[in-house]
Design a protein around this motif. Structure first.
Motif, mmCIF file in Angstrom:
data_model
loop_
_atom_site.group_PDB
_atom_site.id
_atom_site.type_symbol
_atom_site.label_atom_id
_atom_site.label_comp_id
_atom_site.label_asym_id
_atom_site.label_seq_id
_atom_site.Cartn_x
_atom_site.Cartn_y
_atom_site.Cartn_z
ATOM 1 N N ALA A 374 0.826 -1.206 0.000
ATOM 2 C CA ALA A 374 0.000 0.000 0.000
ATOM 3 C C ALA A 374 0.861 1.258 0.000
ATOM 4 N N THR A 375 1.892 1.270 0.835
ATOM 5 C CA THR A 375 2.760 2.446 0.935
ATOM 6 C C THR A 375 3.541 2.665 -0.349
ATOM 7 N N GLY A 376 4.068 1.570 -0.917
ATOM 8 C CA GLY A 376 4.825 1.677 -2.148
ATOM 9 C C GLY A 376 3.969 2.160 -3.305
ATOM 10 N N CYS A 377 2.741 1.636 -3.414
ATOM 11 C CA CYS A 377 1.852 2.053 -4.495
ATOM 12 C C CYS A 377 1.467 3.524 -4.352
ATOM 13 N N GLN A 378 1.205 3.939 -3.125
ATOM 14 C CA GLN A 378 0.848 5.343 -2.922
ATOM 15 C C GLN A 378 2.028 6.253 -3.251
ATOM 16 N N ALA A 379 3.264 5.790 -2.947
ATOM 17 C CA ALA A 379 4.450 6.583 -3.295
ATOM 18 C C ALA A 379 4.613 6.701 -4.805
ATOM 19 N N MET A 380 4.072 5.723 -5.542
ATOM 20 C CA MET A 380 4.122 5.781 -7.003
ATOM 21 C C MET A 380 3.004 6.644 -7.572
ATOM 22 N N GLY A 381 2.177 7.204 -6.697
ATOM 23 C CA GLY A 381 1.106 8.071 -7.156
ATOM 24 C C GLY A 381 -0.213 7.367 -7.373
ATOM 25 N N ILE A 382 -0.317 6.117 -6.962
ATOM 26 C CA ILE A 382 -1.570 5.374 -7.105
ATOM 27 C C ILE A 382 -2.547 5.807 -6.015
ATOM 28 N N ASP A 383 -3.779 6.053 -6.381
ATOM 29 C CA ASP A 383 -4.792 6.534 -5.452
ATOM 30 C C ASP A 383 -4.972 5.559 -4.295
ATOM 31 N N MET A 384 -5.097 6.091 -3.085
ATOM 32 C CA MET A 384 -5.231 5.254 -1.894
ATOM 33 C C MET A 384 -6.462 4.349 -1.970
ATOM 34 N N ILE A 385 -7.550 4.849 -2.565
ATOM 35 C CA ILE A 385 -8.760 4.032 -2.686
ATOM 36 C C ILE A 385 -8.477 2.782 -3.516
ATOM 37 N N HIS A 386 -7.614 2.921 -4.516
ATOM 38 C CA HIS A 386 -7.303 1.777 -5.364
ATOM 39 C C HIS A 386 -6.454 0.746 -4.607
ATOM 40 N N THR A 387 -5.505 1.203 -3.807
ATOM 41 C CA THR A 387 -4.700 0.259 -3.027
ATOM 42 C C THR A 387 -5.546 -0.372 -1.928
ATOM 43 N N GLU A 388 -6.469 0.386 -1.348
ATOM 44 C CA GLU A 388 -7.364 -0.182 -0.342
ATOM 45 C C GLU A 388 -8.237 -1.264 -0.955
#
Length: 465
Positions: A374-388
């Motif tokens: 989740a943290t890595g994806c968000q650092a790549m600019g991926i929306d938090m809702i998508h990682t959730e």
């Protein structure tokens, strides 16, 4: 000669029973038996065996001569009875006989009652009750956490209350057990408390008990929210260290890294949940914590990894990650120790690994891999809702009222893109590390790039309005 006739003959030579006469009594021939009767107290005697054992007895009838002669064993000479103690006990028993009490029948009844009580108590032992709860509640309701519950029962609860009946368990004994479990692990004590409370609530509902000894006992330890996540460098070191683990564990833990699904949901996955043609993994609601179907897009890396576990499609039956072909893998605590050992060995042997993360791998747990994704994806600019949504968290909880009921889109395309980007990042970083390109791995870390972007943003003067 009948036993009664032999006893009559013995009565003719009756003598006062005391320590001296009992000790001096001659032993009978091998396999024989001799009797010594007391000359003062009718029916009181000593049975003497060929092995030297002397046993005090009392014979009596409950009626006239035509009634059966009964023999009551008082006890062994010297342990625990002396001659005087045995005589006193025989006199007490004769008073009971004369009052109409059949002392042999009473003893038999008492022994039967003891057996009955032991059987009934055995049925109410905690180890029996907890298995009834496990079958009647956990298995019957197909609780997703049954594997974890089984571990808590076998590792902590059964040893803590071994031999205790549920009626004998008190608030004090429960608190003591939880404290002892907590000395090893506060989290384990909290889990024990949670399931104990549910076990006794279930027993109350079943009518087995009236009150729970867990009532008013609070969760033993405060649990802090974990914030630990593994950096890209740490994930690379972990991935390479997994080379040292045997299959299917190596591929299992790597799948956790690139898909971020829950430990036991992944460990128990059957081949039937994967559709390689559609590139999807469908976890049914019966197996997931969120109690709803969860569709996970499979990245290229995940498909290759799974297919490497079993290359022959015809053999893809039963559990994916298994050591016996029947059930999914277990023994996670032991495997965590093995992984940490493998990481330590890699750090000791590899200069590149030390350059990447230092000489020490900070404390971590397997669940941190989900937070790392989740943290890595968000650092790549991926929306938090998508990682959730990838992690199967309830993203529609943020929408209140009627809207929360209708906003049920599962972000499938967004999840697929997130997992493809994450899988590619891990694959590229591992390849660079294996080629000795530590600076390249560090440059790939999205968290480092995000920090660099923020730093440049702060250093760049704002344009005038």
């Amino acid at each position: 000669m009948t036993e009664e006739a032999r006893d009559k003959a013995d009565n003719k030579s009756a003598t006062r029973i005391n320590k001296s006469t009992v000790d001096a009594a001659k032993l009978p021939a091998k396999n024989g038996r001799a009797m010594m009767w007391d000359s003062e107290l009718k029916g009181f005697g000593v049975r003497i065996g060929a092995n030297g054992r002397r046993t005090y007895i009392l014979r009596y009838r409950m009626g006239g001569r035509d009634t059966i002669v009964r023999t009551y064993t008082i006890g062994q000479h010297g342990s625990p009875f002396t001659a005087d103690q045995a005589r006193k006990r025989a006199a007490e028993l004769l008073l009971q006989v004369r009052s109409g009490q059949d002392i042999v029948a009473v003893r038999i009844a008492e022994r039967e009652q003891i057996k009955t009580d032991a059987i009934m108590r055995g049925e109410r032992l905690f180890e029996v009750a907890v298995e009834s709860w496990f079958q009647g509640h956990v298995i019957r309701n197909a609780l997703r956490s049954k594997g974890d519950i089984r571990g808590v029962i076998d590792r902590d609860l059964k040893p803590a209350f071994e031999g205790k009946a549920i009626d004998e368990m008190t608030r004090k004994s429960v608190s003591k057990a939880l404290n002892e479990i907590g000395a090893r692990s506060g989290a384990a004590a909290n889990k024990a408390h949670k399931w104990l409370r549910q076990i006794f609530n279930w027993l109350i509902a079943q009518g087995e008990i009236e009150h729970s000894p867990v009532t008013a006992i609070k969760k033993p330890f405060a649990e802090k929210s974990r914030t630990r996540f593994l950096s890209l460098g740490e994930l690379v070191v972990l991935w390479v260290a997994l080379d040292r683990l045997p299959q299917p564990f190596r591929s299992y833990y790597r799948l956790l890294v690139i898909l971020g699904q829950r430990l036991r949901e992944t460990a128990d996955v059957p081949w039937g949940e994967f559709d390689f043609e559609a590139e999807e993994w469908l976890l049914p609601r019966s197996r997931v914590k969120a109690n709803r179907d969860h569709l996970v897009p499979l990245s290229v890396q995940a498909i290759e990894l799974l297919q490497s576990v079993q290359a022959d499609p015809a053999m893809r039956k039963g559990p994916v990650f298994t050591t016996n072909g029947k059930v999914g893998i277990a023994g996670f605590s032991k495997m965590k120790v093995a992984i940490d050992t493998a990481i330590s060995e890699l750090l000791a042997e590899s200069r590149e690994a030390r350059e990447l993360i230092g000489t020490h791998f900070a404390e971590w747990v397997i669940h941190d891999l989900r937070r790392s994704l989740a943290t890595g994806c968000q650092a790549m600019g991926i929306d938090m809702i998508h990682t959730e949504s990838v992690l199967n968290h309830a993203v529609n909880k943020t929408v209140s009222g009627v809207a929360g009921v209708y906003h049920l889109y599962d972000y499938y395309d967004e999840k697929a893109e997130a997992l493809e980007r994450w899988g590619s990042l891990i694959e590229q970083a591992v390849a660079m590390f294996r080629n000795g390109d530590v600076p390249g791995v560090l440059a790939l870390d999205p968290a480092r790039r995000a920090k660099s972007r923020r730093r440049r943003s702060l250093q760049t003067p704002h344009a005038a309005n």
